[in-house]
Design a protein around this motif. Structure first.
Motif, PDB file in Angstrom:
ATOM      1  N   GLU A 243       0.806  -1.182  -0.118  1.00 24.18           N
ATOM      2  CA  GLU A 243      -0.240  -0.067   0.102  1.00 24.18           C
ATOM      3  C   GLU A 243       0.771   1.273   0.202  1.00 24.18           C
ATOM      4  O   GLU A 243       0.515   2.229  -0.519  1.00 24.18           O
ATOM      5  CB  GLU A 243      -0.817  -0.005   1.296  1.00 24.18           C
ATOM      6  N   ALA A 244       1.944   1.117   0.813  1.00 22.80           N
ATOM      7  CA  ALA A 244       2.866   2.312   0.897  1.00 22.80           C
ATOM      8  C   ALA A 244       3.422   2.651  -0.270  1.00 22.80           C
ATOM      9  O   ALA A 244       3.912   3.526  -0.898  1.00 22.80           O
ATOM     10  CB  ALA A 244       3.952   2.330   2.197  1.00 22.80           C
ATOM     11  N   TRP A 245       3.927   1.518  -0.923  1.00 20.68           N
ATOM     12  CA  TRP A 245       4.805   1.621  -2.230  1.00 20.68           C
ATOM     13  C   TRP A 245       4.036   2.017  -3.349  1.00 20.68           C
ATOM     14  O   TRP A 245       4.417   2.614  -4.516  1.00 20.68           O
ATOM     15  CB  TRP A 245       5.320  -0.014  -2.676  1.00 20.68           C
ATOM     16  N   GLU A 246       2.711   1.803  -3.490  1.00 17.27           N
ATOM     17  CA  GLU A 246       1.845   2.670  -4.436  1.00 17.27           C
ATOM     18  C   GLU A 246       2.060   4.322  -4.463  1.00 17.27           C
ATOM     19  O   GLU A 246       2.049   4.740  -5.412  1.00 17.27           O
ATOM     20  CB  GLU A 246       0.433   2.422  -4.007  1.00 17.27           C
ATOM     21  N   ILE A 247       2.393   4.723  -3.204  1.00 13.67           N
ATOM     22  CA  ILE A 247       2.783   6.146  -3.032  1.00 13.67           C
ATOM     23  C   ILE A 247       4.259   6.357  -3.169  1.00 13.67           C
ATOM     24  O   ILE A 247       4.617   7.490  -3.841  1.00 13.67           O
ATOM     25  CB  ILE A 247       2.530   6.592  -1.719  1.00 13.67           C
ATOM     26  N   HIS A 248       5.001   5.546  -2.890  1.00 11.94           N
ATOM     27  CA  HIS A 248       6.534   5.928  -2.658  1.00 11.94           C
ATOM     28  C   HIS A 248       7.260   4.705  -2.778  1.00 11.94           C
ATOM     29  O   HIS A 248       7.220   3.906  -1.510  1.00 11.94           O
ATOM     30  CB  HIS A 248       6.636   6.802  -1.496  1.00 11.94           C
ATOM     31  N   THR A 249       8.326   4.580  -3.444  1.00 14.15           N
ATOM     32  CA  THR A 249       9.247   3.250  -3.242  1.00 14.15           C
ATOM     33  C   THR A 249      10.594   4.079  -3.345  1.00 14.15           C
ATOM     34  O   THR A 249      11.678   3.073  -2.771  1.00 14.15           O
ATOM     35  CB  THR A 249       9.225   2.483  -4.521  1.00 14.15           C
ATOM     36  N   ASP A 250      11.003   5.383  -3.623  1.00 14.85           N
ATOM     37  CA  ASP A 250      12.373   5.873  -3.870  1.00 14.85           C
ATOM     38  C   ASP A 250      12.759   6.502  -2.713  1.00 14.85           C
ATOM     39  O   ASP A 250      12.358   7.700  -2.484  1.00 14.85           O
ATOM     40  CB  ASP A 250      12.567   6.769  -4.981  1.00 14.85           C
ATOM     41  N   ALA A 251      13.555   5.832  -1.898  1.00 13.35           N
ATOM     42  CA  ALA A 251      14.313   6.780  -0.564  1.00 13.35           C
ATOM     43  C   ALA A 251      15.726   6.774  -0.820  1.00 13.35           C
ATOM     44  O   ALA A 251      16.564   6.823   0.145  1.00 13.35           O
ATOM     45  CB  ALA A 251      14.102   5.967   0.614  1.00 13.35           C
ATOM     46  N   SER A 252      16.044   7.064  -2.134  1.00 15.52           N
ATOM     47  CA  SER A 252      17.431   6.992  -2.441  1.00 15.52           C
ATOM     48  C   SER A 252      18.221   8.223  -1.982  1.00 15.52           C
ATOM     49  O   SER A 252      19.408   8.507  -1.929  1.00 15.52           O
ATOM     50  CB  SER A 252      17.734   6.860  -3.954  1.00 15.52           C
TER      51      SER A 252
END
Ligand code: CA
Ligand code: CA
Length: 303
Positions: free
Chosen positions: A43-52
């Protein structure tokens, strides 16, 4: 909506996405959990996956930084990478600190001669959606490897303090600390407080003794510092793990810590011979299941 990564072992990660599927147990065999007893990672990855842009320091036994599912997400000190051997190219006070630093042996190679730090690193940030192995809570992140624990998992408070100071001075805002058990140290507490003043969160495992930390003091998780998040372990039914420490005042949050599948060093050092008797089981390479509040804290650090 859900964003499910293509990593082949993703379905073993009940802590990230629990559909009641089977997953490998520490003692061997398989277990089944309860649907949605997880951290809602898809569910969170739908919003955001990039913490680079985020650096997370793993303060532990080191990290197997060459692991194929970790290498692309390691913090890299570029000046040292392209610099000269036995030289402090970026003038930060440490020679050859490309991926972090080894404060136990006082050298620039924080590789993991245990398994613990590598496992924690994978939960935080094994490369997500690359098709191999697992996915960390962060698909893309910068993992700084800081070693102060030896091959058997023991270390000194003074070395831990050096890790914390290095992490903060070199840009880490999140410090993942899956260790504890020493006595009260005013200098360690002060160091954590200073890290907080500089904007760093200190995520700490609550311990695996099954006791109430409000009464049985556990450090560093139990220091009264605003920037500490103390983490207990939950299982795949969303219950507290029986062996997890807890405490209404001294523990802040629960996260998956039981039967956690994550990255494991891809090589064998002589230390593994001792480790196998220490843990009372045999291990394969690359990925393994272990458990503890040590595995819960990295879920929080990644989140
Ligand atoms: Ca340096
Ligand atoms: Ca992967």
């Amino acid at each position: 909506a859900l964003s499910i990564p293509i990593d082949i072992h993703f379905n073993k990660l009940w802590g990230l996405h629990n559909t009641g599927q089977d997953y490998p147990l520490v003692e061997g065999g398989i277990g089944y959990g309860t649907s949605d007893a997880d951290i809602d990672a898809p569910e969170a990855w739908e919003i955001h996956t990039d913490a680079s842009s985020i650096t997370i320091a793993v303060i532990d036994t080191g990290v197997n930084y060459g692991h194929p599912d970790l290498a692309a997400n390691m913090w890299i000190n570029q000046a040292e990478l392209i610099g000269d051997p036995n030289s402090d190219d970026d003038e930060n006070g440490y020679k050859d600190d490309i991926y972090g630093y080894d404060f136990l042996n006082e050298d620039g190679d924080p590789n993991d001669d245990n398994l613990h730090g590598t496992h924690c690193a994978g939960t935080i940030g094994a490369v997500g959606n690359n098709g191999i192995g697992i996915s960390g809570v962060c698909w893309s992140v910068k993992i700084m490897a800081l070693k102060f624990l030896d091959a058997s998992g023991s270390g000194y408070t003074n070395d831990a303090i050096e890790c914390i100071n290095y992490a903060v001075d070199n840009g880490a805002k999140i410090l993942s600390n899956s260790w504890g058990g020493g006595g009260y140290s005013q200098s360690l507490k002060n160091t954590i407080e200073v890290a907080g003043i500089k904007g760093a969160l200190f995520i700490a495992a609550a311990g695996n003794d099954g006791v109430n930390n409000d009464w049985e003091h556990h450090y560093p998780s139990g220091y009264d510092c605003d920037n500490i998040i103390s983490v207990l372990s939950t299982n795949s039914d969303d219950d507290k793990s029986s062996w997890s420490n807890y405490g209404a005042n001294s523990v802040d949050i629960g996260a998956p810590g039981e039967d956690i599948f994550s990255t494991f060093p891809t090589y064998r050092t002589p230390a593994f011979i001792d480790l196998e008797s220490l843990y009372g089981r045999t291990f394969s390479t690359s990925y393994e299941t272990i458990g503890g509040t040590s595995m819960a804290a990295p879920h929080v650090a990644g989140a």
